[in-house]
Scaffold this motif. Structure first.
Motif, PDB file in Angstrom:
ATOM      1  N   THR A 105       0.439  -1.484  -0.307  1.00 26.49           N
ATOM      2  CA  THR A 105       0.267  -0.258  -0.116  1.00 26.49           C
ATOM      3  C   THR A 105       0.493   1.192   0.103  1.00 26.49           C
ATOM      4  O   THR A 105       1.310   0.904   0.152  1.00 26.49           O
ATOM      5  N   LYS A 106       0.239   2.137   0.026  1.00 27.48           N
ATOM      6  CA  LYS A 106       0.854   3.649  -0.114  1.00 27.48           C
ATOM      7  C   LYS A 106       1.140   4.199   0.828  1.00 27.48           C
ATOM      8  O   LYS A 106       0.516   3.271   1.869  1.00 27.48           O
ATOM      9  N   GLY A 107       2.631   4.988   1.459  1.00 24.55           N
ATOM     10  CA  GLY A 107       2.747   6.415   2.190  1.00 24.55           C
ATOM     11  C   GLY A 107       3.280   5.097   3.205  1.00 24.55           C
ATOM     12  O   GLY A 107       3.894   4.146   3.042  1.00 24.55           O
ATOM     13  N   ASP A 108       2.645   5.361   4.408  1.00 26.27           N
ATOM     14  CA  ASP A 108       2.860   5.157   5.436  1.00 26.27           C
ATOM     15  C   ASP A 108       2.650   4.364   6.543  1.00 26.27           C
ATOM     16  O   ASP A 108       2.537   3.624   7.431  1.00 26.27           O
ATOM     17  N   ARG A 132      -3.499  -5.921  -8.677  1.00 23.62           N
ATOM     18  CA  ARG A 132      -3.842  -5.021  -8.405  1.00 23.62           C
ATOM     19  C   ARG A 132      -2.875  -3.683  -7.496  1.00 23.62           C
ATOM     20  O   ARG A 132      -3.416  -2.988  -7.170  1.00 23.62           O
ATOM     21  N   SER A 133      -2.310  -4.069  -6.851  1.00 19.34           N
ATOM     22  CA  SER A 133      -1.107  -3.761  -5.817  1.00 19.34           C
ATOM     23  C   SER A 133      -0.783  -2.145  -6.634  1.00 19.34           C
ATOM     24  O   SER A 133      -0.371  -1.953  -7.611  1.00 19.34           O
ATOM     25  N   VAL A 134      -1.953  -1.233  -6.441  1.00 21.86           N
ATOM     26  CA  VAL A 134      -0.617   0.140  -6.962  1.00 21.86           C
ATOM     27  C   VAL A 134       0.472   0.943  -6.768  1.00 21.86           C
ATOM     28  O   VAL A 134       1.208   0.736  -7.433  1.00 21.86           O
ATOM     29  N   VAL A 135       1.370  -0.038  -5.236  1.00 23.93           N
ATOM     30  CA  VAL A 135       3.204   0.130  -4.925  1.00 23.93           C
ATOM     31  C   VAL A 135       3.858  -0.744  -5.814  1.00 23.93           C
ATOM     32  O   VAL A 135       3.031  -2.481  -5.420  1.00 23.93           O
ATOM     33  N   LYS A 136       4.372  -0.708  -6.052  1.00 22.35           N
ATOM     34  CA  LYS A 136       6.371  -2.014  -6.789  1.00 22.35           C
ATOM     35  C   LYS A 136       6.684  -1.280  -6.217  1.00 22.35           C
ATOM     36  O   LYS A 136       7.527  -0.299  -6.163  1.00 22.35           O
ATOM     37  N   ALA A 198      -3.353 -20.271   9.153  1.00 22.01           N
ATOM     38  CA  ALA A 198      -1.735 -20.420   9.822  1.00 22.01           C
ATOM     39  C   ALA A 198      -2.058 -18.669   9.307  1.00 22.01           C
ATOM     40  O   ALA A 198      -0.779 -17.541  10.052  1.00 22.01           O
ATOM     41  N   ILE A 199      -1.869 -18.260   7.831  1.00 22.07           N
ATOM     42  CA  ILE A 199      -1.391 -16.911   7.646  1.00 22.07           C
ATOM     43  C   ILE A 199      -2.922 -16.223   6.806  1.00 22.07           C
ATOM     44  O   ILE A 199      -3.665 -16.696   6.076  1.00 22.07           O
ATOM     45  N   VAL A 200      -3.267 -15.158   7.082  1.00 29.79           N
ATOM     46  CA  VAL A 200      -4.653 -14.213   6.626  1.00 29.79           C
ATOM     47  C   VAL A 200      -3.590 -13.517   5.407  1.00 29.79           C
ATOM     48  O   VAL A 200      -3.250 -12.840   6.168  1.00 29.79           O
ATOM     49  N   ALA A 201      -4.327 -13.551   4.252  1.00 29.91           N
ATOM     50  CA  ALA A 201      -3.760 -12.554   3.223  1.00 29.91           C
ATOM     51  C   ALA A 201      -4.366 -11.965   2.518  1.00 29.91           C
ATOM     52  O   ALA A 201      -6.313 -12.011   2.836  1.00 29.91           O
ATOM     53  N   ILE A 202      -4.265 -10.038   3.065  1.00 33.77           N
ATOM     54  CA  ILE A 202      -5.023  -9.108   2.946  1.00 33.77           C
ATOM     55  C   ILE A 202      -4.568  -8.361   1.030  1.00 33.77           C
ATOM     56  O   ILE A 202      -3.684  -8.374   1.235  1.00 33.77           O
ATOM     57  N   GLY A 203      -5.730  -8.028   0.549  1.00 34.88           N
ATOM     58  CA  GLY A 203      -5.950  -7.866  -0.774  1.00 34.88           C
ATOM     59  C   GLY A 203      -5.834  -6.608  -0.672  1.00 34.88           C
ATOM     60  O   GLY A 203      -5.626  -5.973   0.016  1.00 34.88           O
ATOM     61  N   PRO A 204      -5.213  -5.594  -2.720  1.00 34.86           N
ATOM     62  CA  PRO A 204      -5.130  -4.678  -2.209  1.00 34.86           C
ATOM     63  C   PRO A 204      -6.387  -3.576  -2.153  1.00 34.86           C
ATOM     64  O   PRO A 204      -7.381  -4.518  -2.265  1.00 34.86           O
ATOM     65  N   GLU A 205      -6.308  -2.580  -1.932  1.00 32.43           N
ATOM     66  CA  GLU A 205      -7.775  -1.581  -2.009  1.00 32.43           C
ATOM     67  C   GLU A 205      -8.286  -1.634  -3.007  1.00 32.43           C
ATOM     68  O   GLU A 205      -9.636  -1.996  -3.516  1.00 32.43           O
TER      69      GLU A 205
END
Length: 251
Positions: A105-108, A132-136, A198-205
Motif C-alpha cells: 500500500t501507499k505512504g506509511d 492490483r497493488s498500486v505500489v511496486k 496460519a496466514i491471512v492474506a489481505i488484498g489491495p484496495e
C-alpha cells in the motif's frame, strides 16, 4: 494475567517497574551467569539524552526471541552504557507461528500495519506483490523497505513491552504465498476464521484479481463493512491472536 501470544502467565515486562524496555541482540543475553550487559549505542543515547535516565533507574531487556530480564542502569551508565541485571533471565513459551500477509500500500500504511501487528503479537508479517497493488517495489526498494519495517517492529516491541519480535519477510507474489500451509484469503462472504488458519492474506484496495482468488481459494470474512487494506490487516491479526490459547511462562 491472560493475554495473546507473547503474553505471560505471571509478571512480564509490562508489569515490571521499569522506565523503559529495550530490544538487545540475542548474544547479549546468551552468556550464562552474566551480571552486566552493555546496551546498544542507539539505546544508550536514547536512554541518556532523550529519556534522561540516570544510574539506578530500572529497565527491562528482551532479545525479541522470548527472553527478557529486569535490570538497572549501572553507576557508570553515562559513560559505559552498562546495565546490571536485577533478576534471572526469563523465558516465555514459544510464539505460535501465525502471520498476516498484506498487499503493498501507499505512504506509511505498511509501517502502521507492522507496528500494530507487532503490538498484537503476530509472529510473521509478509508484504505481498498482488496484481492490483498500486505500489511496486523493485529489488533495491524492497530491501530498503524491509529493513525499515524491521526497525519499526523493534520500536513497536519496545513500546508495547513485548518479548517476541515478528519476522518481517521479503515481499512475495500471491503465487509464492499460496504454497504456504494454512494460508487463507480475506474476502467478502468468506467463512469465519478458525484454529489452523496460519496466514491471512489481505488484498489491495482494488480487491483480489480472479486469478489470485484461484491461487488461494479458501476465503475468510472479516467483521465490518468494506475495510481499508491496513485496517483489514490489523483486524485479521487481532482475530488470529484471539484464537490462540494463552501463552505461559516456562521459567
Amino acid at each position: 494475567m491472560v493475554g495473546p501470544a507473547g503474553s505471560f502467565g505471571g509478571e512480564g515486562p509490562a508489569e515490571a517497574d521499569a522506565r523503559t524496555h529495550i530490544v538487545v541482540s540475542t548474544s547479549v543475553l546468551d552468556n550464562g551467569g552474566i551480571e552486566r550487559v552493555t546496551l546498544p549505542t542507539e539505546a544508550h543515547h536514547h536512554c541518556a539524552r532523550v529519556l534522561r535516565l540516570r544510574a539506578g533507574d530500572p529497565i527491562t531487556l528482551t532479545d525479541g526471541h522470548g527472553r527478557w530480564v529486569s535490570a538497572s542502569l549501572s553507576p557508570s551508565f553515562g559513560e559505559s552504557g552498562e546495565a546490571t541485571l536485577a533478576s534471572p533471565i526469563r523465558i516465555v513459551s514459544g510464539q505460535p507461528d501465525i502471520g498476516v500477509a498484506f498487499s503493498l500500500t501507499k505512504g506509511d500504511k505498511p509501517e502502521t500495519v507492522v507496528q500494530k501487528l507487532t503490538e498484537l503479537g503476530v509472529a510473521r508479517i509478509i508484504p505481498v506483490r498482488s496484481l492490483r497493488s498500486v505500489v511496486k517495489w523493485d529489488h533495491d526498494k524492497a530491501e530498503r523497505n524491509t529493513a525499515r519495517l524491521v526497525l519499526i517492529a523493534r520500536s513497536a516491541l519496545e513500546q508495547s513491552r513485548g518479548v517476541w519480535l515478528p519476522v518481517i519477510e521479503p515481499a512475495v507474489t500471491v503465487a509464492e504465498l499460496s504454497q504456504r500451509p494454512g494460508v487463507v484469503r480475506a474476502d467478502r462472504g468468506g467463512r469465519p476464521l478458525r484454529p489452523g488458519d496460519a496466514i491471512v492474506a489481505i488484498g489491495p484496495e482494488g480487491g483480489w484479481d480472479s486469478s489470485e482468488r484461484e491461487l488461494i481459494p479458501d476465503a475468510v470474512g472479516l467483521p465490518g463493512s468494506v475495510l481499508r487494506a491496513e485496517t483489514a490487516a490489523i483486524v485479521a491479526g487481532a482475530l488470529l491472536v484471539g484464537l490462540l490459547p494463552p501463552a505461559g511462562e516456562l521459567s
